[in-house]
Design a protein around this motif. Structure first.
Motif, PDB file in Angstrom:
ATOM      1  N   VAL A  36       0.837  -1.206   0.000  1.00 25.77           N
ATOM      2  CA  VAL A  36       0.000   0.000   0.000  1.00 25.77           C
ATOM      3  C   VAL A  36       0.871   1.255   0.000  1.00 25.77           C
ATOM      4  N   PHE A  37       1.990   1.205   0.722  1.00 25.18           N
ATOM      5  CA  PHE A  37       2.870   2.379   0.771  1.00 25.18           C
ATOM      6  C   PHE A  37       3.478   2.663  -0.607  1.00 25.18           C
ATOM      7  N   VAL A  38       3.804   1.608  -1.340  1.00 30.84           N
ATOM      8  CA  VAL A  38       4.343   1.795  -2.697  1.00 30.84           C
ATOM      9  C   VAL A  38       3.292   2.401  -3.623  1.00 30.84           C
ATOM     10  N   LEU A  39       2.047   1.972  -3.460  1.00 32.28           N
ATOM     11  CA  LEU A  39       0.962   2.479  -4.300  1.00 32.28           C
ATOM     12  C   LEU A  39       0.363   3.779  -3.784  1.00 32.28           C
ATOM     13  N   GLN A  40       0.793   4.232  -2.640  1.00 36.37           N
ATOM     14  CA  GLN A  40       0.157   5.387  -1.993  1.00 36.37           C
ATOM     15  C   GLN A  40       0.199   6.665  -2.828  1.00 36.37           C
ATOM     16  N   PRO A  41       1.278   6.936  -3.590  1.00 31.87           N
ATOM     17  CA  PRO A  41       1.246   8.162  -4.414  1.00 31.87           C
ATOM     18  C   PRO A  41       0.103   8.200  -5.423  1.00 31.87           C
ATOM     19  N   ARG A  42      -0.452   7.050  -5.771  1.00 30.74           N
ATOM     20  CA  ARG A  42      -1.542   7.000  -6.733  1.00 30.74           C
ATOM     21  C   ARG A  42      -2.919   6.947  -6.057  1.00 30.74           C
ATOM     22  N   LEU A  43      -2.936   6.955  -4.736  1.00 32.32           N
ATOM     23  CA  LEU A  43      -4.194   6.819  -3.996  1.00 32.32           C
ATOM     24  C   LEU A  43      -4.638   8.168  -3.448  1.00 32.32           C
ATOM     25  N   GLY A  46      -5.987  11.660   1.265  1.00 32.65           N
ATOM     26  CA  GLY A  46      -6.853  12.488   2.098  1.00 32.65           C
ATOM     27  C   GLY A  46      -8.226  11.884   2.311  1.00 32.65           C
ATOM     28  N   ALA A  47      -8.762  11.236   1.288  1.00 31.51           N
ATOM     29  CA  ALA A  47     -10.090  10.630   1.420  1.00 31.51           C
ATOM     30  C   ALA A  47     -10.051   9.314   2.170  1.00 31.51           C
ATOM     31  N   LEU A  48      -8.881   8.660   2.212  1.00 33.38           N
ATOM     32  CA  LEU A  48      -8.763   7.373   2.886  1.00 33.38           C
ATOM     33  C   LEU A  48      -8.299   7.498   4.332  1.00 33.38           C
ATOM     34  N   ALA A  49      -7.848   8.680   4.732  1.00 28.73           N
ATOM     35  CA  ALA A  49      -7.438   8.901   6.113  1.00 28.73           C
ATOM     36  C   ALA A  49      -8.665   9.248   6.961  1.00 28.73           C
ATOM     37  N   VAL A  50      -8.452   9.316   8.269  1.00 26.42           N
ATOM     38  CA  VAL A  50      -9.534   9.651   9.195  1.00 26.42           C
ATOM     39  C   VAL A  50      -9.628  11.167   9.314  1.00 26.42           C
ATOM     40  N   SER A  51     -10.793  11.707   9.010  1.00 28.58           N
ATOM     41  CA  SER A  51     -11.060  13.127   9.181  1.00 28.58           C
ATOM     42  C   SER A  51     -12.011  13.284  10.351  1.00 28.58           C
ATOM     43  N   PRO A  52     -11.572  13.911  11.434  1.00 30.79           N
ATOM     44  CA  PRO A  52     -12.394  13.975  12.650  1.00 30.79           C
ATOM     45  C   PRO A  52     -13.771  14.578  12.397  1.00 30.79           C
ATOM     46  N   ARG A  53     -14.783  13.849  12.865  1.00 27.31           N
ATOM     47  CA  ARG A  53     -16.178  14.278  12.863  1.00 27.31           C
ATOM     48  C   ARG A  53     -16.701  14.648  11.471  1.00 27.31           C
ATOM     49  N   ASP A  54     -16.146  14.026  10.461  1.00 27.54           N
ATOM     50  CA  ASP A  54     -16.627  14.245   9.095  1.00 27.54           C
ATOM     51  C   ASP A  54     -17.396  13.000   8.657  1.00 27.54           C
ATOM     52  N   PRO A  55     -18.723  13.058   8.609  1.00 30.13           N
ATOM     53  CA  PRO A  55     -19.490  11.857   8.242  1.00 30.13           C
ATOM     54  C   PRO A  55     -19.145  11.337   6.854  1.00 30.13           C
ATOM     55  N   ALA A  56     -18.692  12.207   5.963  1.00 29.80           N
ATOM     56  CA  ALA A  56     -18.360  11.769   4.609  1.00 29.80           C
ATOM     57  C   ALA A  56     -17.039  11.023   4.538  1.00 29.80           C
ATOM     58  N   ALA A  57     -16.264  11.021   5.633  1.00 29.65           N
ATOM     59  CA  ALA A  57     -14.942  10.383   5.627  1.00 29.65           C
ATOM     60  C   ALA A  57     -14.896   9.173   6.540  1.00 29.65           C
ATOM     61  N   LEU A  58     -16.033   8.523   6.763  1.00 31.73           N
ATOM     62  CA  LEU A  58     -16.057   7.342   7.626  1.00 31.73           C
ATOM     63  C   LEU A  58     -15.323   6.155   7.013  1.00 31.73           C
ATOM     64  N   LEU A  59     -15.081   6.197   5.723  1.00 29.37           N
ATOM     65  CA  LEU A  59     -14.304   5.137   5.103  1.00 29.37           C
ATOM     66  C   LEU A  59     -12.910   5.048   5.702  1.00 29.37           C
ATOM     67  N   ALA A  64      -7.509   3.861   7.059  1.00 25.80           N
ATOM     68  CA  ALA A  64      -6.414   4.668   7.605  1.00 25.80           C
ATOM     69  C   ALA A  64      -5.262   3.841   8.162  1.00 25.80           C
ATOM     70  N   PRO A  65      -5.481   2.704   8.859  1.00 23.27           N
ATOM     71  CA  PRO A  65      -4.338   1.940   9.365  1.00 23.27           C
ATOM     72  C   PRO A  65      -3.429   1.379   8.279  1.00 23.27           C
ATOM     73  N   LEU A  66      -3.874   1.358   7.029  1.00 19.73           N
ATOM     74  CA  LEU A  66      -3.038   0.849   5.945  1.00 19.73           C
ATOM     75  C   LEU A  66      -2.106   1.910   5.374  1.00 19.73           C
ATOM     76  N   LEU A  67      -2.309   3.164   5.709  1.00 14.20           N
ATOM     77  CA  LEU A  67      -1.546   4.276   5.146  1.00 14.20           C
ATOM     78  C   LEU A  67      -0.474   4.745   6.118  1.00 14.20           C
ATOM     79  N   HIS A  68       0.617   5.263   5.581  1.00 15.43           N
ATOM     80  CA  HIS A  68       1.703   5.780   6.412  1.00 15.43           C
ATOM     81  C   HIS A  68       2.312   7.011   5.756  1.00 15.43           C
ATOM     82  N   GLY A  69       2.790   7.916   6.611  1.00 11.80           N
ATOM     83  CA  GLY A  69       3.277   9.192   6.113  1.00 11.80           C
ATOM     84  C   GLY A  69       4.705   9.197   5.637  1.00 11.80           C
TER      85      GLY A  69
END
Length: 256
Positions: A36-43, A46-59, A64-69
């Motif tokens: 996932v980290f190798v493919l992350q530049p193509r993903l 922002g939409a796959l991370a956790v956005s606090p209290r944003d109902p549209a970002a519940l995915l 989010a645990p699959l992504l790393h900075g």
């Protein structure tokens, strides 16, 4: 009768197979994180991370645990996952398999509920904290030798990470750490009886003590009535048997 080759021949072999399975599963999950980290530049991170209290970002609770900075971020979590995943999966395979979904969602919910507006939370560190608190909680609740040993190993390697669940401003998502840790503690209480307790080793002095107590009970306690031999039996001879009639006792005069 031949032995089934799929059946382990001893407890040591079962433990070795369980340890190897937990290690391979942890290593496979790390391989997934690397992919996932190798493919992350193509993903759309922002939409796959956790956005606090944003109902549209519940995915992000699932992804989010699959992504790393960064590479360092991935390496730190991969090392912790390999050690903690192998340890938890080998000592508590049933409890760990049921606790992982709770810790996965718990880390995301902690960030979603407690995170600051406009921030993005990602990484598997919440899951690693959940594994750490799961092993420690089970060690305190079960208190058998493998559980205590596993808890001590976790505290030796990651005892300092307990403070990472407290608020701090260094860019680390303590909210996800806290959510994963709470899920790990809850899982420990819920699933503490799923894995069977190991047989307790009996020492020679314990066996001797039990044998002495059993011998004392045998010597001091009377045997049951059915085990007592009958030394005399009444002879029943109707030809010689007689019935003696005793006169009634005369009444006694009242005392003066």
């Amino acid at each position: 009768m031949s032995r089934d080759p799929l059946q382990p021949s001893s407890a040591a072999e079962r433990d070795r197979r369980r340890l190897l399975l937990a290690f391979n599963l942890s290593l496979g999950f790390i391989g997934l994180l690397l992919l996932v980290f190798v493919l992350q530049p193509r993903l759309p991170v922002g939409a796959l991370a956790v956005s606090p209290r944003d109902p549209a970002a519940l995915l992000g609770l699932l992804t989010a645990p699959l992504l790393h900075g960064s590479v360092a971020h991935l390496a730190a979590n991969a090392t912790a996952l390999l050690i903690l995943g192998t340890l938890a999966g080998s000592v508590y395979p049933r409890a760990t398999s049921r606790a992982l979904p709770l810790m996965w969602l718990g880390s995301g919910l902690g960030a979603w509920l407690l995170g600051e507006d406009g921030t993005r939370h990602l990484g598997a560190s919440g899951v690693t904290h959940g594994l750490m608190f799961l092993v420690v909680t089970l060690g305190l609740l079960r208190r058998d030798r493998p559980s205590i040993a596993a808890g001590m190993i976790v505290m030796l390697f990651y005892g300092g990470s307990v403070l990472a669940v407290l608020p701090h401003g260094d860019g680390i998502s303590w909210q996800s750490h806290l959510g994963g840790a709470l899920a790990g503690v809850l899982s420990g209480f819920l699933f503490r009886r799923l894995d069977p307790m190991p047989p307790r080793k009996r020492y020679s002095w314990e066996v001797e003590e039990e044998q002495r107590e059993a011998r004392d009970r045998t010597e001091l306690e009377p045997p049951p009535a059915e085990h007592v031999p009958v030394l005399w039996q009444r002879r029943e001879d109707p030809a010689t048997g007689k019935v003696l009639n005793f006169p009634p006792r005369p009444p006694q005069p009242p005392p003066e």
